[in-house]
Design a protein around this motif. Sequence first.
Motif, PDB file in Angstrom:
ATOM      1  N   VAL A 520      -4.548   5.368  14.893  1.00  0.00           N
ATOM      2  CA  VAL A 520      -5.422   4.551  14.053  1.00  0.00           C
ATOM      3  C   VAL A 520      -5.651   5.269  12.731  1.00  0.00           C
ATOM      4  O   VAL A 520      -6.016   6.457  12.696  1.00  0.00           O
ATOM      5  CB  VAL A 520      -6.763   4.288  14.751  1.00  0.00           C
ATOM      6  CG1 VAL A 520      -7.698   3.486  13.844  1.00  0.00           C
ATOM      7  CG2 VAL A 520      -6.542   3.562  16.066  1.00  0.00           C
ATOM      8  N   THR A 521      -5.428   4.571  11.638  1.00  0.00           N
ATOM      9  CA  THR A 521      -5.665   5.125  10.308  1.00  0.00           C
ATOM     10  C   THR A 521      -6.939   4.534   9.731  1.00  0.00           C
ATOM     11  O   THR A 521      -7.255   3.362   9.974  1.00  0.00           O
ATOM     12  CB  THR A 521      -4.491   4.810   9.369  1.00  0.00           C
ATOM     13  OG1 THR A 521      -4.304   3.381   9.321  1.00  0.00           O
ATOM     14  CG2 THR A 521      -3.214   5.443   9.885  1.00  0.00           C
ATOM     15  N   PRO A 522      -7.702   5.315   8.976  1.00  0.00           N
ATOM     16  CA  PRO A 522      -8.965   4.806   8.407  1.00  0.00           C
ATOM     17  C   PRO A 522      -8.705   3.658   7.429  1.00  0.00           C
ATOM     18  O   PRO A 522      -7.667   3.599   6.766  1.00  0.00           O
ATOM     19  CB  PRO A 522      -9.550   6.024   7.681  1.00  0.00           C
ATOM     20  CG  PRO A 522      -8.828   7.206   8.249  1.00  0.00           C
ATOM     21  CD  PRO A 522      -7.464   6.727   8.641  1.00  0.00           C
ATOM     22  N   GLU A 523      -9.654   2.734   7.357  1.00  0.00           N
ATOM     23  CA  GLU A 523      -9.560   1.644   6.398  1.00  0.00           C
ATOM     24  C   GLU A 523      -9.734   2.163   4.986  1.00  0.00           C
ATOM     25  O   GLU A 523     -10.496   3.097   4.738  1.00  0.00           O
ATOM     26  CB  GLU A 523     -10.625   0.582   6.695  1.00  0.00           C
ATOM     27  CG  GLU A 523     -10.398  -0.168   7.988  1.00  0.00           C
ATOM     28  CD  GLU A 523     -11.376  -1.315   8.156  1.00  0.00           C
ATOM     29  OE1 GLU A 523     -12.196  -1.539   7.226  1.00  0.00           O
ATOM     30  OE2 GLU A 523     -11.336  -1.991   9.199  1.00  0.00           O
ATOM     31  N   THR A 524      -9.004   1.555   4.048  1.00  0.00           N
ATOM     32  CA  THR A 524      -9.114   1.901   2.632  1.00  0.00           C
ATOM     33  C   THR A 524      -9.404   0.636   1.834  1.00  0.00           C
ATOM     34  O   THR A 524      -9.495  -0.459   2.389  1.00  0.00           O
ATOM     35  CB  THR A 524      -7.805   2.537   2.131  1.00  0.00           C
ATOM     36  OG1 THR A 524      -6.758   1.547   2.176  1.00  0.00           O
ATOM     37  CG2 THR A 524      -7.397   3.728   3.002  1.00  0.00           C
ATOM     38  N   ALA A 525      -9.523   0.787   0.543  1.00  0.00           N
ATOM     39  CA  ALA A 525      -9.786  -0.369  -0.319  1.00  0.00           C
ATOM     40  C   ALA A 525      -8.631  -1.350  -0.278  1.00  0.00           C
ATOM     41  O   ALA A 525      -8.806  -2.541  -0.574  1.00  0.00           O
ATOM     42  CB  ALA A 525     -10.034   0.098  -1.752  1.00  0.00           C
ATOM     43  N   THR A 527      -6.909  -2.115   2.482  1.00  0.00           N
ATOM     44  CA  THR A 527      -6.748  -2.697   3.816  1.00  0.00           C
ATOM     45  C   THR A 527      -7.054  -4.191   3.781  1.00  0.00           C
ATOM     46  O   THR A 527      -8.070  -4.612   3.220  1.00  0.00           O
ATOM     47  CB  THR A 527      -7.681  -2.003   4.821  1.00  0.00           C
ATOM     48  OG1 THR A 527      -7.346  -0.602   4.874  1.00  0.00           O
ATOM     49  CG2 THR A 527      -7.520  -2.615   6.201  1.00  0.00           C
ATOM     50  N   PHE A 528      -6.169  -4.972   4.385  1.00  0.00           N
ATOM     51  CA  PHE A 528      -6.373  -6.419   4.404  1.00  0.00           C
ATOM     52  C   PHE A 528      -7.470  -6.753   5.416  1.00  0.00           C
ATOM     53  O   PHE A 528      -7.320  -6.489   6.614  1.00  0.00           O
ATOM     54  CB  PHE A 528      -5.076  -7.124   4.781  1.00  0.00           C
ATOM     55  CG  PHE A 528      -5.173  -8.627   4.827  1.00  0.00           C
ATOM     56  CD1 PHE A 528      -5.529  -9.352   3.704  1.00  0.00           C
ATOM     57  CD2 PHE A 528      -4.920  -9.319   6.010  1.00  0.00           C
ATOM     58  CE1 PHE A 528      -5.624 -10.736   3.739  1.00  0.00           C
ATOM     59  CE2 PHE A 528      -5.005 -10.695   6.058  1.00  0.00           C
ATOM     60  CZ  PHE A 528      -5.366 -11.405   4.915  1.00  0.00           C
ATOM     61  N   PRO A 529      -8.599  -7.331   4.992  1.00  0.00           N
ATOM     62  CA  PRO A 529      -9.691  -7.647   5.928  1.00  0.00           C
ATOM     63  C   PRO A 529      -9.310  -8.804   6.835  1.00  0.00           C
ATOM     64  O   PRO A 529      -8.718  -9.786   6.394  1.00  0.00           O
ATOM     65  CB  PRO A 529     -10.856  -8.018   5.001  1.00  0.00           C
ATOM     66  CG  PRO A 529     -10.202  -8.498   3.745  1.00  0.00           C
ATOM     67  CD  PRO A 529      -8.928  -7.706   3.602  1.00  0.00           C
ATOM     68  N   VAL A 530      -9.685  -8.698   8.111  1.00  0.00           N
ATOM     69  CA  VAL A 530      -9.319  -9.726   9.084  1.00  0.00           C
ATOM     70  C   VAL A 530     -10.543 -10.465   9.613  1.00  0.00           C
ATOM     71  O   VAL A 530     -10.519 -11.016  10.719  1.00  0.00           O
ATOM     72  CB  VAL A 530      -8.532  -9.104  10.255  1.00  0.00           C
ATOM     73  CG1 VAL A 530      -7.168  -8.633   9.801  1.00  0.00           C
ATOM     74  CG2 VAL A 530      -9.325  -7.968  10.908  1.00  0.00           C
ATOM     75  N   ASP A 531     -11.593 -10.487   8.823  1.00  0.00           N
ATOM     76  CA  ASP A 531     -12.802 -11.191   9.243  1.00  0.00           C
ATOM     77  C   ASP A 531     -13.386 -12.052   8.121  1.00  0.00           C
ATOM     78  O   ASP A 531     -14.580 -12.327   8.097  1.00  0.00           O
ATOM     79  CB  ASP A 531     -13.854 -10.204   9.757  1.00  0.00           C
ATOM     80  CG  ASP A 531     -14.205  -9.135   8.720  1.00  0.00           C
ATOM     81  OD1 ASP A 531     -13.671  -9.198   7.592  1.00  0.00           O
ATOM     82  OD2 ASP A 531     -15.023  -8.251   9.046  1.00  0.00           O
ATOM     83  N   THR A 532     -12.524 -12.476   7.200  1.00  0.00           N
ATOM     84  CA  THR A 532     -12.974 -13.252   6.051  1.00  0.00           C
ATOM     85  C   THR A 532     -12.410 -14.671   6.094  1.00  0.00           C
ATOM     86  O   THR A 532     -11.431 -14.940   6.804  1.00  0.00           O
ATOM     87  CB  THR A 532     -12.513 -12.580   4.745  1.00  0.00           C
ATOM     88  OG1 THR A 532     -11.071 -12.586   4.711  1.00  0.00           O
ATOM     89  CG2 THR A 532     -13.020 -11.145   4.655  1.00  0.00           C
ATOM     90  N   PRO A 533     -13.004 -15.580   5.315  1.00  0.00           N
ATOM     91  CA  PRO A 533     -12.427 -16.937   5.233  1.00  0.00           C
ATOM     92  C   PRO A 533     -10.984 -16.935   4.749  1.00  0.00           C
ATOM     93  O   PRO A 533     -10.191 -17.793   5.159  1.00  0.00           O
ATOM     94  CB  PRO A 533     -13.354 -17.635   4.235  1.00  0.00           C
ATOM     95  CG  PRO A 533     -14.663 -16.926   4.370  1.00  0.00           C
ATOM     96  CD  PRO A 533     -14.300 -15.494   4.619  1.00  0.00           C
ATOM     97  N   LEU A 534     -10.626 -15.981   3.878  1.00  0.00           N
ATOM     98  CA  LEU A 534      -9.242 -15.890   3.402  1.00  0.00           C
ATOM     99  C   LEU A 534      -8.294 -15.633   4.570  1.00  0.00           C
ATOM    100  O   LEU A 534      -7.240 -16.265   4.679  1.00  0.00           O
ATOM    101  CB  LEU A 534      -9.108 -14.783   2.363  1.00  0.00           C
ATOM    102  CG  LEU A 534      -7.675 -14.496   1.868  1.00  0.00           C
ATOM    103  CD1 LEU A 534      -7.092 -15.714   1.168  1.00  0.00           C
ATOM    104  CD2 LEU A 534      -7.666 -13.269   0.945  1.00  0.00           C
ATOM    105  N   PHE A 535      -8.678 -14.710   5.464  1.00  0.00           N
ATOM    106  CA  PHE A 535      -7.845 -14.422   6.627  1.00  0.00           C
ATOM    107  C   PHE A 535      -7.736 -15.644   7.529  1.00  0.00           C
ATOM    108  O   PHE A 535      -6.648 -15.976   8.020  1.00  0.00           O
ATOM    109  CB  PHE A 535      -8.422 -13.241   7.412  1.00  0.00           C
ATOM    110  CG  PHE A 535      -7.797 -13.057   8.764  1.00  0.00           C
ATOM    111  CD1 PHE A 535      -6.533 -12.495   8.897  1.00  0.00           C
ATOM    112  CD2 PHE A 535      -8.454 -13.476   9.920  1.00  0.00           C
ATOM    113  CE1 PHE A 535      -5.946 -12.340  10.146  1.00  0.00           C
ATOM    114  CE2 PHE A 535      -7.877 -13.324  11.162  1.00  0.00           C
ATOM    115  CZ  PHE A 535      -6.624 -12.756  11.277  1.00  0.00           C
TER     116      PHE A 535
END
Length: 572
Positions: A520-525, A527-535
């Motif tokens: 597991v790698t830490p999230e960075t700026a 990183t594609f978010p997977v909890d947004t309306p866009l996702f």
Amino acid sequence: MTANGWLQILFYCALVLLLAKPMGIYIHAVYEGRRRWLGPAETGIYRALGVDPDEDQHWTRYAAGMLLFGVVSMLATYAVLRLQAVLPLNPQGMAAVPDRQAFETAASFTTNTNWQSYGGESTMSYFSQMTQLAFHNFASAAAGMCVAFALARGIVRRSAGRLGSFWADLVRGTLYLFLPLSIILALVLVSRGVIQNFKPYDVVTTVEGVQQTLAMGPVASQEAIKQLGTNGGGFFNANAAHPFENPTPFTNLLSMLAIFLIPAGVVYAFGRMAGKPRHGWAILAAMFILFVAGTAVTYAAESAGNPIHAARGIDVAGVVEGHSAGNMEGKETRFGIVGSALYAVVTTAASCGAVNAMHDSFTPMGGLVPMVNMQLGEVIFGGVGAGLYGMLIFVVLTVFLAGLMVGRTPEYLGKKIGSREVQMTMLYVLAFPAVVLIMTAGASVMDAGLAGRNNAGPHGLSEMLYAFTSAGSNNGSAFAGLTGGTYFYNTMMGMAMLIGRFALVVPALALGGFLSERRVTPETAGTFPVDTPLFVGLLVSVILIVGALTYFPVLALGPVVEHLMMNAGWVF
């Protein structure tokens, strides 16, 4: 369409949302081993099986255990069906099930498909119903949950390819999830008029003075797990349209809630496992968007009815003064158009296969939606467990495509998506349509396949396409106009069910194993978010695009052209 109809749909959706979180919390506790109130019974089962519940199995061993369980239980069911005539609990003296039908039925119930090319009340003894079909209703549903949680573990932890114990997952799911819920639901169903007995069939005299045989049997107990396990195999040939299985609008609502209860809860449970409940809600939102859209199309199509009937003033379609009041053909009046349309979308969105109306009698667009629900890959809630692991496959595909679009190495929940993961994802995505399209194409050019159609023209193609879609997606519902009880269809459908289950399970488990090897790698700026309306929007788009590109040509030749021809005044 009416305001009352839409209120019924919204009320159902609200109930599912309200139940998703508490159900998910309980499911998560069960598969984490924190619900052990039947500890002695659980330990006894492990000892009888000779397995270690604490073994952390490599994905290959986990998959082998599942395949072995499937093969042994399928052979046992085949043997019982062939020997049915000499076994107990057979007050009607049912004969042995024919070899071709025994093979198809054993494959069907082993794979959680529950497709039935026979009339249950005229073919199966109480012994076969209770010891084999009901057993598989529990076991195949629990096996689907095993795959979902194995893949989830591979995603959320690092374990060198180890995904837990198949046997522990199978037993705990059965003892602590499906069994108690089924007992509760069965008791409620009995209180609302669903029958439960061991009586021989009753012969009664109708008001016209004609004798009629009323089938009896242990229906409520099988009805409960049929819905909770998204199995769908009915005790009676008419399935959930039969008043002994589904007598009232209230039992109809209970059935639909039971179908979505665990598939919705397991998504929330995954969010808790991943430590990202918002991601679980995002996946659930994508499922609801697809479900509501399909319900709207089906309800609108069935409410509009057939314009040919309205133009000719045919009363059987529900016509009032030359205007169609909706398509009531093949529907029960106690459920109406909205209850039938909603049930059809629920049962195909959840890979259940139970039906309370004749899908073959739906309008072309009304029949299109149940077909598309299955063709999208069993991801709109889907079968218990299967809906989650099917949706997670599309989530991995979505983040892979998102990574390509922005020029970054794709990752999901901190784990890089490499070539092996993409290969397993695409193998999963392509295996199911290959089965459906190749077998439908074969049936459409072979005399044995064409002989089963009840209709010519595009609707005949739809009947064959729906059958193989239902078998390959392990759904079990049908355009019942197709004559499926032949050597050709019994054999082909049985093969489609087995491939549609196990050719997808193995890549899903392999994907979990490969991801568990990733650090597991830490999230960075970036990183594609997977909890947004866009996702959510991107996930829904990927599902629809993959489905549209794969199936649109054959759908255009079937229900789409039938719809256009119906509006032009042509029927078949």
